[in-house]
Design an enzyme around this catalytic site. Structure first.
Site, mmCIF file in Angstrom:
data_model
loop_
_atom_site.group_PDB
_atom_site.id
_atom_site.type_symbol
_atom_site.label_atom_id
_atom_site.label_comp_id
_atom_site.label_asym_id
_atom_site.label_seq_id
_atom_site.Cartn_x
_atom_site.Cartn_y
_atom_site.Cartn_z
ATOM 1 N N ASP A 16 0.720 -1.131 0.039
ATOM 2 C CA ASP A 16 -0.041 0.047 0.042
ATOM 3 C C ASP A 16 0.952 1.276 0.094
ATOM 4 O O ASP A 16 2.106 1.342 0.305
ATOM 5 C CB ASP A 16 -0.973 -0.078 1.179
ATOM 6 C CG ASP A 16 -1.912 1.236 1.227
ATOM 7 O OD1 ASP A 16 -2.414 1.374 -0.079
ATOM 8 O OD2 ASP A 16 -2.130 2.203 2.265
ATOM 9 N N SER A 17 0.171 2.452 -0.234
ATOM 10 C CA SER A 17 1.002 3.541 -0.323
ATOM 11 C C SER A 17 1.412 4.130 1.199
ATOM 12 O O SER A 17 2.241 4.887 1.325
ATOM 13 C CB SER A 17 0.250 4.660 -0.864
ATOM 14 O OG SER A 17 -1.228 4.784 -0.309
ATOM 15 N N CYS A 79 -3.835 -1.104 -2.090
ATOM 16 C CA CYS A 79 -3.943 0.268 -2.527
ATOM 17 C C CYS A 79 -5.025 0.318 -3.701
ATOM 18 O O CYS A 79 -4.541 -0.261 -4.730
ATOM 19 C CB CYS A 79 -2.733 0.913 -2.833
ATOM 20 S SG CYS A 79 -2.845 2.761 -2.998
ATOM 21 N N GLU A 156 -6.584 9.813 9.017
ATOM 22 C CA GLU A 156 -5.137 9.793 9.552
ATOM 23 C C GLU A 156 -4.975 10.788 10.598
ATOM 24 O O GLU A 156 -4.175 10.381 11.591
ATOM 25 C CB GLU A 156 -4.033 10.187 8.380
ATOM 26 C CG GLU A 156 -4.021 9.106 7.328
ATOM 27 C CD GLU A 156 -2.771 8.960 6.453
ATOM 28 O OE1 GLU A 156 -1.992 9.543 6.830
ATOM 29 O OE2 GLU A 156 -2.709 7.919 5.821
ATOM 30 N N CYS A 191 -11.521 2.847 -1.374
ATOM 31 C CA CYS A 191 -10.264 3.376 -0.802
ATOM 32 C C CYS A 191 -9.673 2.585 0.830
ATOM 33 O O CYS A 191 -10.812 2.378 1.550
ATOM 34 C CB CYS A 191 -10.267 4.825 -0.523
ATOM 35 S SG CYS A 191 -8.820 5.757 0.224
ATOM 36 N N HIS A 193 -8.734 3.919 3.433
ATOM 37 C CA HIS A 193 -9.084 4.552 4.680
ATOM 38 C C HIS A 193 -10.471 4.543 5.034
ATOM 39 O O HIS A 193 -10.947 4.620 6.263
ATOM 40 C CB HIS A 193 -8.383 5.726 4.560
ATOM 41 C CG HIS A 193 -7.134 6.084 4.605
ATOM 42 N ND1 HIS A 193 -6.186 5.486 3.846
ATOM 43 C CD2 HIS A 193 -6.302 6.793 5.537
ATOM 44 C CE1 HIS A 193 -5.173 5.821 3.883
ATOM 45 N NE2 HIS A 193 -4.824 6.632 5.078
HETATM 46 N N1 DGL Z 1 -4.094 3.857 -0.284
HETATM 47 C C1 DGL Z 1 -4.790 4.906 -0.826
HETATM 48 C C2 DGL Z 1 -6.049 4.284 -1.784
HETATM 49 O O1 DGL Z 1 -6.434 3.208 -1.275
HETATM 50 C C3 DGL Z 1 -5.060 5.987 -0.330
HETATM 51 C C4 DGL Z 1 -4.145 6.742 0.362
HETATM 52 C C5 DGL Z 1 -3.478 7.563 -0.900
HETATM 53 O O2 DGL Z 1 -3.992 8.516 -1.640
HETATM 54 O O3 DGL Z 1 -2.052 7.280 -0.806
HETATM 55 O O4 DGL Z 1 -6.491 4.859 -2.663
#
Ligand code: DGL
Length: 270
Positions: A16-17, A79, A156, A191, A193
């Protein structure tokens, strides 16, 4: 905590990012406990959600290769943005099978929608790619899409049930469901989050709309296709972060709902 390499259980790499993908890892551990897990959070380069496809593809591929080199036998791209923008490039660039979050999320949402219309919320980049729209269309489902860029920083910040987040969510949902909500009876959380906002969104949604979460759907798909045989195994988890280990732990524990012990800092070339 022992490193995954020391056990004989299959090792699944999760990418993930940042910390958001821990919502996917949490579900994976719950639904597929027979595996060990390596998690890579590209915290030095997040957010991906506001970046171009070329940049996201470059970052995501280097992370995927890192996990493969660490012994992952399968890759889960947790992600949504990386899956939406770079799934094919990532798959082509590695020698292990990969699964993203878009197909399982769309599949689950499609089966849940009687009205054949699904509302999708995600980052700007995911929505602009229309990856969910395409995946839903292939299943005969119409998508109503909306980018919700404020949700990631609010989550966050830990403002899960804060009055500001509540107001922001109200506005996004009003915009999404304006003019009779396009007939959608499912809201797809596209997403990493957003699962943390599920209780709040559930409260605010118009009646009769079910929530489908791409994190949970992906873990279900992995458990189905990659069922590890040893059910009594207790998964070992190892984490890599490209920015501060301390920050990864602090934020990550909220997403994962447990202490994160084996966290290591890595610098990777892109
Ligand atoms: N992990 C990203 C997603 O699921 C969200 C956070 C980001 O923008 O890096 O799209």
């Amino acid at each position: 905590m022992t490193a995954p390499e020391k056990t004989s259980a299959p090792v699944i790499g999760v990418f993930d990012s940042g910390v958001g993908g821990l919502t996917v890892l949490k579900e994976l551990v719950r639904l597929n406990p027979g595996a060990d897990y390596l998690y890579f959070g590209d915290t030095a380069r997040l957010p991906y959600g506001s970046k171009s496809a070329a940049t996201v593809a470059k970052y995501a591929l280097s992370a995927a290769k890192f996990l493969e080199a660490q012994g992952a036998r399968m890759l889960v791209i947790a992600c949504n943005t990386a899956t939406a923008l770079a799934f094919e490039e990532i798959k082509k660039g590695i020698g292990i099978p990969a699964i993203g979050v878009v197909e399982p999320g769309a599949q689950r949402a499609a089966s849940a929608s009687k009205a054949k219309a699904v509302a999708v919320i995600a980052t700007e980049a995911t929505i602009a790619s229309h990856a969910y729209q395409r995946a839903l269309k292939e299943r005969g489902i119409r998508a109503i899409e909306k980018a919700c860029p404020l949700f990631v920083p609010l989550v966050e910040e830990g403002w899960i049930d804060h009055e500001v987040t509540r107001r922001v969510a109200q506005i996004y949902l009003e915009e999404l469901f304006a003019n009779g909500r396009g007939g959608a009876d499912v809201l797809l959380l596209g997403c990493t989050h957003y699962p943390l906002l599920r209780p709040l969104l559930g409260e605010l949604l118009p009646k009769g709309i079910a929530i489908v979460d791409s994190a949970e759907s992906t873990a279900q798909a992995v458990a189905k296709n990659f069922a590890a045989k040893e059910r009594k195994h207790s998964p070992t988890l190892k984490f890599f972060a490209t920015d501060s280990v301390e920050k990864f732990r602090r934020l990550g524990e909220r997403f994962m709902g447990r202490k994160l012990e084996a966290v290591e800092h890595v610098d990777i070339e892109v």
